[in-house]
Write a protein that holds these residues in place. Structure first.
Motif, PDB file in Angstrom:
ATOM      1  N   ASN A 153     -25.091   3.117  -6.786  1.00  0.00           N
ATOM      2  CA  ASN A 153     -23.733   2.939  -7.551  1.00  0.00           C
ATOM      3  C   ASN A 153     -22.988   1.824  -7.044  1.00  0.00           C
ATOM      4  OD1 ASN A 153     -20.733   3.752  -7.417  1.00  0.00           O
ATOM      5  ND2 ASN A 153     -21.723   4.334  -9.562  1.00  0.00           N
ATOM      6  N   HIS A 159     -20.936  -2.273 -12.802  1.00  0.00           N
ATOM      7  CA  HIS A 159     -20.546  -0.789 -13.487  1.00  0.00           C
ATOM      8  C   HIS A 159     -19.111  -0.745 -13.518  1.00  0.00           C
ATOM      9  CE1 HIS A 159     -20.060   1.029  -9.228  1.00  0.00           C
ATOM     10  NE2 HIS A 159     -19.207   1.926 -10.389  1.00  0.00           N
ATOM     11  N   HIS A 164     -15.490   1.873 -15.140  1.00  0.00           N
ATOM     12  CA  HIS A 164     -14.147   1.985 -14.545  1.00  0.00           C
ATOM     13  C   HIS A 164     -13.235   0.933 -15.329  1.00  0.00           C
ATOM     14  CE1 HIS A 164     -15.993   4.282 -11.461  1.00  0.00           C
ATOM     15  NE2 HIS A 164     -16.699   3.233 -10.992  1.00  0.00           N
ATOM     16  N   ASP A 299     -17.271   7.973 -10.943  1.00  0.00           N
ATOM     17  CA  ASP A 299     -18.664   7.949 -10.715  1.00  0.00           C
ATOM     18  C   ASP A 299     -19.129   9.356 -10.199  1.00  0.00           C
ATOM     19  OD1 ASP A 299     -19.154   5.224 -10.429  1.00  0.00           O
ATOM     20  OD2 ASP A 299     -17.654   5.092  -8.493  1.00  0.00           O
TER      21      ASP A 299
HETATM   22 FE   LIG Z   1     -17.872   3.091  -9.343  1.00  0.00          FE
END
Ligand SMILES: [Fe+2]
Ligand code: FES
Length: 352
Positions: A153, A159, A164, A299
């Motif tokens: 991650n 991502h 986010h 996350d």
């Molecule tokens: Fe993240």
């Protein structure tokens, strides 16, 4: 066979978490108890009484010794038993393993593996975290997912745009190509993404006060297994670092994660945000702390789901990787090599 490298340092706690009580925390499958002695030293012992296995973290601390809360075996800071109830003679084997600990940069590190192989040169540093030139906010979230999923991650910031958005993600993050370098000898993975002209996400707009578009640099440095550094540089568009002198027209944020396996399926997700501006501004601190925690929890939710998916899938499921995964794949490769190295001389944890 554990999935994490042995004979390595892992962050066990923040310095401020270890005060005058007993802290129980499992690190890499080892239940440990931590405390601070009256002379300030941090002690880490196995969290299990040799008598009937009662957790020492649920016991009593007195005069720098732990008195077991079940029948009163008493242990000193080396793990040696110094008193047992009802008898003068203490069995020679009455000892709990002690673990090597180092306290630097406001972090408490513990050596997991053979205690006579402890190597201070392997301790990675994050000096911003207790530097007077920075102000740091921090937290720790429990993650019900294997540590490798958190490494994946963090190594791929694309991502941010999707998971986010509205916090730290803007379209440019996913659109801008990354460069990846691996220092095989030092075992560090570097991933960089430099955006010359990007939207300023609320996380930075509100904390720096910059209006308009920014030049945004993200330089990741991952020191497997545990320490992840994201050097973040934010400046108005066109403001480059000067050839000499301090880069004082830019804002610098050091995002630090300590990725500490708890068990095979859970992780301690330590997060820290250090900044070199608005040092005294409590509102900025509160905003960054709350905003970053929100991002971390986004996350956590995603990775907790992924853990279930991974646990439930058939063996040999093949992922598809693309360019953005180069850093993550390099991290996996280094971790796999370190797991192998750590196992070459397998030995049970020994007492100090
Ligand atoms: Fe993240
Ligand atoms: S379990 Fe600790 S003294 Fe009995």
């Amino acid at each position: 066979m554990p999935s994490w490298p042995l004979n390595q340092w892992y962050v066990a706690a923040y310095s401020r978490e270890i005060t005058d009580g007993l802290l129980g925390r499992t690190i890499c499958g080892e239940p440990l108890v931590f405390y601070r002695t009256s002379d300030g030293e941090v002690v880490a012992l196995a969290d299990r009484c040799v008598h009937r296995r009662y957790p020492l973290s649920l016991s009593h601390l007195k005069d720098d010794q732990i008195i077991c809360g079940y029948h009163g075996f008493t242990y000193d800071r080396t793990g040696g038993c110094v008193a047992a109830p009802g008898q003068k003679r203490i069995p020679r084997t009455a000892r709990v393993p002690a673990f090597e600990v180092r306290e630097v940069d406001s972090l408490v590190w513990v050596w997991i593996g053979e205690q006579d192989r402890v190597d201070d040169a392997l301790l990675p540093r994050a000096p911003w975290l207790d530097s007077p030139d920075y102000t740091t906010v921090r937290g720790m979230e429990p993650l019900q997912a294997r540590y490798g999923l958190l490494v994946d991650n963090l190594m791929d910031l694309s991502h941010e745009t999707y998971l986010h958005g509205g916090y730290i993600g803007t379209p440019e993050v996913a659109e801008t190509p990354i460069t990846t370098e691996v220092d095989e000898d030092a075992r560090v993975v570097y991933v960089s993404r430099h955006m010359a002209d990007a939207a300023c996400p609320p996380f930075y707009a509100r904390s720096t006060g910059i209006e308009g578009r920014i030049t945004r640099w993200q330089d990741i440095e991952y020191h497997p297994p545990c320490l992840y550094l994201l050097h973040s540089r934010i400046a108005p568009v066109g403001v480059e670092p000067p050839a000499d002198g301090p880069d004082d027209r830019a804002f610098h944020v050091e995002v630090v994660y300590a990725i500490t396996p708890e068990t095979e399926h859970s992780t301690h997700d330590f997060w820290m945000v250090a900044r070199d501006f608005a040092l005294e501004d409590q509102e900025v601190s509160d905003f960054l702390a709350e905003n970053n925690r929100t991002v971390v929890l986004q996350d956590v939710v995603a990775l907790d789901v992924l853990e279930q998916v991974v646990e439930g899938e058939k063996e040999n499921y093949q992922e598809l990787s693309i360019n953005i995964d180069t850093g993550g794949l390099a991290a996996r490769r280094l971790l796999a090599a370190m797991v192998k190295d750590g196992e070459e001389q397998p030995a049970p944890v020994t007492a100090r």
